[in-house]
Scaffold this motif. Structure first.
Motif, PDB file in Angstrom:
ATOM      1  N   ARG A  89       0.826  -1.213   0.000  1.00 47.96           N
ATOM      2  CA  ARG A  89       0.000   0.000   0.000  1.00 47.96           C
ATOM      3  C   ARG A  89       0.861   1.264   0.000  1.00 47.96           C
ATOM      4  O   ARG A  89       0.477   2.280  -0.547  1.00 47.96           O
ATOM      5  CB  ARG A  89      -0.915   0.017   1.232  1.00 47.96           C
ATOM      6  CG  ARG A  89      -1.909  -1.127   1.270  1.00 47.96           C
ATOM      7  CD  ARG A  89      -2.833  -0.969   2.466  1.00 47.96           C
ATOM      8  NE  ARG A  89      -3.686  -2.134   2.662  1.00 47.96           N
ATOM      9  CZ  ARG A  89      -4.574  -2.259   3.636  1.00 47.96           C
ATOM     10  NH1 ARG A  89      -4.717  -1.276   4.516  1.00 47.96           N
ATOM     11  NH2 ARG A  89      -5.302  -3.336   3.749  1.00 47.96           N
TER      12      ARG A  89
ATOM     13  N   LEU B 143       0.148   9.169   1.664  1.00 49.94           N
ATOM     14  CA  LEU B 143      -1.175   9.492   1.118  1.00 49.94           C
ATOM     15  C   LEU B 143      -1.216   9.255  -0.390  1.00 49.94           C
ATOM     16  O   LEU B 143      -2.198   8.705  -0.917  1.00 49.94           O
ATOM     17  CB  LEU B 143      -1.533  10.947   1.435  1.00 49.94           C
ATOM     18  CG  LEU B 143      -1.855  11.252   2.905  1.00 49.94           C
ATOM     19  CD1 LEU B 143      -2.035  12.744   3.111  1.00 49.94           C
ATOM     20  CD2 LEU B 143      -3.104  10.499   3.351  1.00 49.94           C
ATOM     21  N   LEU B 144      -0.147   9.646  -1.083  1.00 50.17           N
ATOM     22  CA  LEU B 144      -0.091   9.426  -2.529  1.00 50.17           C
ATOM     23  C   LEU B 144      -0.071   7.928  -2.848  1.00 50.17           C
ATOM     24  O   LEU B 144      -0.616   7.499  -3.868  1.00 50.17           O
ATOM     25  CB  LEU B 144       1.141  10.110  -3.121  1.00 50.17           C
ATOM     26  CG  LEU B 144       1.085  11.641  -3.213  1.00 50.17           C
ATOM     27  CD1 LEU B 144       2.435  12.200  -3.647  1.00 50.17           C
ATOM     28  CD2 LEU B 144      -0.008  12.080  -4.194  1.00 50.17           C
ATOM     29  N   SER B 145       0.578   7.142  -1.977  1.00 59.50           N
ATOM     30  CA  SER B 145       0.611   5.691  -2.185  1.00 59.50           C
ATOM     31  C   SER B 145      -0.790   5.096  -2.166  1.00 59.50           C
ATOM     32  O   SER B 145      -1.098   4.146  -2.903  1.00 59.50           O
ATOM     33  CB  SER B 145       1.462   5.019  -1.099  1.00 59.50           C
ATOM     34  OG  SER B 145       2.807   5.395  -1.209  1.00 59.50           O
ATOM     35  N   LEU B 146      -1.661   5.663  -1.314  1.00 62.15           N
ATOM     36  CA  LEU B 146      -3.031   5.167  -1.208  1.00 62.15           C
ATOM     37  C   LEU B 146      -3.886   5.599  -2.402  1.00 62.15           C
ATOM     38  O   LEU B 146      -4.857   4.928  -2.750  1.00 62.15           O
ATOM     39  CB  LEU B 146      -3.666   5.662   0.091  1.00 62.15           C
ATOM     40  CG  LEU B 146      -2.987   5.190   1.387  1.00 62.15           C
ATOM     41  CD1 LEU B 146      -3.660   5.815   2.595  1.00 62.15           C
ATOM     42  CD2 LEU B 146      -3.026   3.673   1.487  1.00 62.15           C
ATOM     43  N   ARG B 147      -3.498   6.723  -3.023  1.00 63.42           N
ATOM     44  CA  ARG B 147      -4.285   7.250  -4.140  1.00 63.42           C
ATOM     45  C   ARG B 147      -3.789   6.770  -5.496  1.00 63.42           C
ATOM     46  O   ARG B 147      -4.564   6.649  -6.440  1.00 63.42           O
ATOM     47  CB  ARG B 147      -4.266   8.787  -4.106  1.00 63.42           C
ATOM     48  CG  ARG B 147      -4.953   9.390  -2.883  1.00 63.42           C
ATOM     49  CD  ARG B 147      -4.899  10.900  -2.915  1.00 63.42           C
ATOM     50  NE  ARG B 147      -5.664  11.434  -4.050  1.00 63.42           N
ATOM     51  CZ  ARG B 147      -6.956  11.714  -4.019  1.00 63.42           C
ATOM     52  NH1 ARG B 147      -7.651  11.493  -2.911  1.00 63.42           N
ATOM     53  NH2 ARG B 147      -7.569  12.207  -5.067  1.00 63.42           N
ATOM     54  N   ILE B 148      -2.502   6.508  -5.612  1.00 66.01           N
ATOM     55  CA  ILE B 148      -1.910   6.090  -6.897  1.00 66.01           C
ATOM     56  C   ILE B 148      -1.617   4.602  -6.830  1.00 66.01           C
ATOM     57  O   ILE B 148      -0.828   4.153  -5.992  1.00 66.01           O
ATOM     58  CB  ILE B 148      -0.614   6.868  -7.183  1.00 66.01           C
ATOM     59  CG1 ILE B 148      -0.889   8.368  -7.214  1.00 66.01           C
ATOM     60  CG2 ILE B 148       0.004   6.408  -8.501  1.00 66.01           C
ATOM     61  CD1 ILE B 148       0.369   9.216  -7.350  1.00 66.01           C
ATOM     62  N   PRO B 149      -2.218   3.792  -7.684  1.00 68.42           N
ATOM     63  CA  PRO B 149      -1.980   2.347  -7.647  1.00 68.42           C
ATOM     64  C   PRO B 149      -0.548   2.005  -8.027  1.00 68.42           C
ATOM     65  O   PRO B 149       0.078   2.687  -8.841  1.00 68.42           O
ATOM     66  CB  PRO B 149      -2.987   1.792  -8.674  1.00 68.42           C
ATOM     67  CG  PRO B 149      -3.249   2.947  -9.594  1.00 68.42           C
ATOM     68  CD  PRO B 149      -3.165   4.176  -8.752  1.00 68.42           C
TER      69      PRO B 149
ATOM     70  N   THR C  97       3.920  11.155   0.831  1.00 69.81           N
ATOM     71  CA  THR C  97       4.177   9.950   0.037  1.00 69.81           C
ATOM     72  C   THR C  97       3.273   8.791   0.462  1.00 69.81           C
ATOM     73  O   THR C  97       2.871   7.974  -0.371  1.00 69.81           O
ATOM     74  CB  THR C  97       5.651   9.531   0.147  1.00 69.81           C
ATOM     75  OG1 THR C  97       6.038   9.478   1.530  1.00 69.81           O
ATOM     76  CG2 THR C  97       6.550  10.495  -0.590  1.00 69.81           C
TER      77      THR C  97
END
Length: 338
Positions: free
Chosen positions: A264, A309-315, A307
């Motif tokens: 994730r 939060l972006l990991s959760l939004r960008i697959p 990073t």
């Protein structure tokens, strides 16, 4: 100059010894078993709470609650240095966790055995870091230019980490693993939590011992990366060592908490790379402009949070799965029965 007095070092040693004793007793009482997310979460909170209790006591002892402005300033500064160093080391420890996960997956280490392996690895890391911090503190005290070497090394490490982020590690070509496989007789399967076993009358090391040795190598590599990072925050040996030790103490619980979520947070390595480059740059500029510790703390928190939060939004990009075949035999044998 260090704030550490013989009494403070003694209290710190007792504090850590009691914490490790409680952890060992809990480990012995529970025995070999798989750690649940709930248990890992509780222990993670306990270790974080213990760390902040310590820094709270340190702040109080240095005069944070006194009416003297000078003592308050020192107490606030040292507490901030501790929290910043603790957070930086805790963040860098996440990379350790992902490498541990890779090793456990690659060698097929049963979940019930992982607690003991991690505990031994953490004890090794504590001893290793203490030695490296003492040496590093002496070097910084004797040779000011060492700070520039540390800074350049951190910038280089951050750039290398950015380039390697997202790539699948190749354990097959790892020099340490090749050396172990060449110089040790390794059994094709596990024998409980034993490090040595008998196979056809021949004494052999079990894969569990191989994992322990490789974790030791990982500890060395990550200590080389993280020790310079904390010296960019403070050169006080007491703060450097205490923040490092408390960040490492909760590593085992944090592993079990994050092991199931590593996919994730696939962008976290990029965030760690940015933090390392920033800290390295801070060290290189130390004689030109001293970046406040509060800024270092703010940058670290913002970058890591962004990073994650972006990991959760960008697959994540699809790639080869972490792990591989057991390297010493085509098929692991059944564990011995005793």
């Amino acid at each position: 100059m260090s704030i550490g007095t013989p009494m403070m070092w003694g209290v710190f040693a007792v504090f850590v010894a009691v914490a490790l004793l409680i952890d060992f007793l809990a480990l012995s009482k529970q025995g070999a078993h798989s750690v649940s997310m709930k248990e890992a979460g509780i222990w993670s909170l306990i270790w974080v709470a213990v760390s902040f209790v310590f820094v709270g006591l340190l702040w109080w002892y240095l005069g944070g609650a006194s009416e003297e402005a000078a003592r308050q300033e020192v107490a606030n500064a040292k507490a901030l240095e501790f929290v910043t160093g603790y957070l930086v080391e805790k963040a860098l420890a996440v990379d350790n966790i992902f490498v541990f996960l890779m090793l456990f997956t690659y060698f097929g280490v049963p979940a019930a055995f992982q607690k003991r392996v991690l505990m031994i690895g953490i004890l090794g890391a504590l001893v290793l870091r203490a030695v490296m911090i003492i040496v590093g503190a002496w070097l910084v005290t004797q040779f000011h230019w060492v700070l520039y070497v540390f800074g350049a090394f951190l910038v280089f490490t951050g750039a290398k980490m950015w380039w390697a982020a997202g790539q699948e590690p190749d354990l097959e070509s790892n020099p340490a693993l090749r050396w172990i496989n060449k110089h040790m007789k390794v059994a094709p399967g596990y024998d409980g939590e034993r490090f040595f076993t008998q196979v056809n009358g021949v004494r052999m090391a079990t894969p569990l011992l191989v994992v322990i040795l490789l974790i030791g190598v990982v500890d060395v590599i990550f200590a080389v990366d993280s020790i310079p990072a904390i010296f960019a925050i403070t050169t006080d040996p007491f703060i450097v060592l205490t923040s490092n030790v408390f960040a490492i103490l909760g590593l085992r619980a944090m592993y079990f908490l994050l092991a199931g979520m590593h996919e994730r947070f696939h962008l976290l390595s990029y965030g760690l790379a940015i933090v390392l480059v920033f800290i390295g740059t801070k060290m290189l500029l130390i004689d030109i402009y001293k970046i406040p510790v509060a800024w270092s703390l703010a940058v670290t928190v913002v970058v890591l949070a962004a990073t994650m939060l972006l990991s959760l939004r960008i697959p994540a990009k699809k790639g080869a799965a972490t792990g591989g075949a057991y390297p010493f035999a085509a098929k692991p044998r059944e564990q011995k029965q005793h």
